[in-house]
Design a protein around this motif. Sequence first.
Motif, short mmCIF file in Angstrom:
data_model
loop_
_atom_site.label_atom_id
_atom_site.label_comp_id
_atom_site.label_asym_id
_atom_site.label_seq_id
_atom_site.Cartn_x
_atom_site.Cartn_y
_atom_site.Cartn_z
N THR A 161 10.86 -14.88 30.19
CA THR A 161 12.07 -14.07 30.23
C THR A 161 13.25 -14.99 30.53
OG1 THR A 161 11.95 -13.61 32.59
CG2 THR A 161 10.78 -12.07 31.09
N LYS A 162 14.46 -14.47 30.32
CA LYS A 162 15.65 -15.25 30.62
C LYS A 162 15.71 -15.59 32.11
CE LYS A 162 19.46 -14.56 28.31
NZ LYS A 162 20.77 -14.08 27.80
N ASP A 163 15.31 -14.64 32.96
CA ASP A 163 15.33 -14.89 34.41
C ASP A 163 14.32 -15.97 34.80
OD1 ASP A 163 17.36 -13.10 34.95
OD2 ASP A 163 15.98 -11.42 35.24
N GLU A 164 13.15 -15.96 34.17
CA GLU A 164 12.15 -17.01 34.45
C GLU A 164 12.68 -18.38 34.06
OE1 GLU A 164 7.97 -14.49 33.95
OE2 GLU A 164 8.83 -15.51 32.21
N LYS A 166 15.89 -19.24 33.92
CA LYS A 166 16.96 -19.58 34.86
C LYS A 166 16.42 -20.06 36.20
CE LYS A 166 20.66 -16.67 33.08
NZ LYS A 166 21.52 -15.51 33.35
N ASN A 167 15.23 -19.59 36.58
CA ASN A 167 14.61 -20.00 37.85
C ASN A 167 13.86 -21.32 37.75
OD1 ASN A 167 15.58 -17.80 39.28
ND2 ASN A 167 13.83 -16.52 38.72
#
Length: 175
Positions: A161-164, A166-167
């Motif tokens: 995912t985009k959040d993964e 970014k992390n």
Amino acid sequence: MLMKSIAAGLAGTALLATVAFAQNPTATTDKAPAAATTTTTTTTASGEWRASKMAGLKIYNDANESIGSINDLLMDKSGAIKIAVIGVGGFLGMGEHLVAVPYDKLKFVNEAIAYTGAATNPSAKPGAATTTGAATGTDKTATTATASSKWYPDHAVFNATKDELKNMPEFKYSE
């Protein structure tokens, strides 16, 4: 005074031209084949992709959500591509988070994204045909151009995912 300058310029030019014309090309006595007759790999590259077109290629996840784009490809000394640098978030390159992912984890797809409609997936790629199911590479109904006519894939798929992304630790080019 002006005439002397013009005459000196013309004399200098004539002297340089005479030296250039006086030089004879060196004749080779060995019978080695010319460089132009050496073996080339190919004159056509059917089915190959241009590396210059890979930068900026959109990356989607398995749910057809746009998660970033390829910023760079890193290769080893033998020329094999090992890492894809993906830009996540940001606007026009500002505030973008760069992450490095293994190149072999990307799945390249020639067909346009298949989605169920713009209302159910606002981040889906516009212009794709409306179909159901995920873009698996076998759905030919969403093709807008033949795969052999393009020198680059339509997009790549990376399972995150985009959040993964970014992390993940930020990628920085070492000096």
